[in-house]
Scaffold this active site. Structure first.
Site, PDB file in Angstrom:
ATOM      1  N   ASP A   2       1.823 -27.007 -70.576  1.00 57.81           N
ATOM      2  CA  ASP A   2       1.575 -26.003 -71.603  1.00 57.81           C
ATOM      3  C   ASP A   2       1.799 -24.603 -71.037  1.00 57.81           C
ATOM      4  O   ASP A   2       1.865 -24.404 -69.822  1.00 57.81           O
ATOM      5  CB  ASP A   2       0.137 -26.100 -72.117  1.00 57.81           C
ATOM      6  CG  ASP A   2      -0.123 -27.381 -72.882  1.00 57.81           C
ATOM      7  OD1 ASP A   2       0.780 -27.818 -73.610  1.00 57.81           O
ATOM      8  OD2 ASP A   2      -1.231 -27.943 -72.737  1.00 57.81           O
ATOM      9  N   ASP A  56      -0.294 -21.500 -70.826  1.00 54.57           N
ATOM     10  CA  ASP A  56      -1.680 -21.058 -70.989  1.00 54.57           C
ATOM     11  C   ASP A  56      -1.718 -19.536 -71.081  1.00 54.57           C
ATOM     12  O   ASP A  56      -1.350 -18.837 -70.131  1.00 54.57           O
ATOM     13  CB  ASP A  56      -2.523 -21.531 -69.811  1.00 54.57           C
ATOM     14  CG  ASP A  56      -2.651 -23.048 -69.771  1.00 54.57           C
ATOM     15  OD1 ASP A  56      -3.024 -23.621 -70.814  1.00 54.57           O
ATOM     16  OD2 ASP A  56      -2.374 -23.647 -68.726  1.00 54.57           O
TER      17      ASP A  56
END
Length: 221
Positions: A140, A142
């Site tokens: 991901d 972040d």
């Protein structure tokens, strides 16, 4: 008190003291971090932490199974060499993987146009800071978003929701006093209306709170 996810560089004596106090399995890694002048990251304060100490941590690149080792440790305030904010998104753009690059540049451009500052943490930040391989196909992005007003909060959340269809955007919105909520929870709560509770991470605890109370801290800023 610096915020969670802040980057913390220790003095040479600080690294040595931290290594001596850490479990034996961690000492070689802490020595390597010291030799490369890599930072640690400020994590949530544990209840039994002495007042003169910080709770820090570092993450290792994923192993062959994709597991990421995380090493928590403590250091004294007096052993801190310097502290910096997490990396700014725009400064990280030159290091974006090709699969993210085009959409991420567009997202960063829209953030800039809207007067919204985003910072990064997690695997992508560790990869930039240490030049080790942290990112995988399932990683991901972040993000940390610290709005200064209700209007900025709503604009930022809308941008995150818009680009989440094109990018694996994750991360937190940081409200007053370092209260942090996953941006996806904020978005869902806004869609659901008043009265929705969200999981709030503070510098030392985790609790539930109404979304409306957090938004109110921006209105009173």
């Amino acid at each position: 008190m610096p915020a969670r996810h802040s980057l913390v560089w220790l003095s040479a004596d600080g690294w040595q003291r931290a290594a001596q106090a850490a479990p034996a399995d961690y000492r070689a890694v802490l020595a390597r971090w010291q030799s490369r002048d890599w930072p640690a990251v400020l994590r949530r304060r544990q209840p039994d932490t002495p007042e003169d100490q910080l709770c820090l941590g570092l993450a290792l690149p994923p192993d062959a199974n994709g597991d990421k080792g995380r090493i928590p440790f403590q250091a004294q305030f007096g052993d801190v060499g310097r502290i910096a904010d997490p990396l700014a998104l725009r400064a990280a753009l030159p290091h974006a993987p090709p699969a993210w690059s085009r959409a991420l540049h567009a997202f960063a451009g829209d953030c800039l146009h809207s007067g919204i500052a985003m910072r990064i943490y997690g695997s992508w930040a560790w990869q930039i800071l240490t030049q080790q391989n942290y990112l995988t196909r399932t990683s991901d992005i972040d993000l940390l978003f610290t709005p200064g007003s209700t209007e900025e909060f709503r604009r930022g959340i809308a941008l995150l929701a818009q680009y989440a269809a094109r990018l694996p955007l994750d991360g937190e919105v940081v409200f007053a006093d370092g209260q942090a909520v996953a941006w996806k929870e904020c978005w869902q709560a806004l869609q659901a209306g008043n009265g929705q509770q969200v999981l709030v991470k503070t510098r030392s605890a985790v609790r539930l709170a109404p979304m409306a109370d957090l938004v109110a801290t921006l209105e009173n800023a």
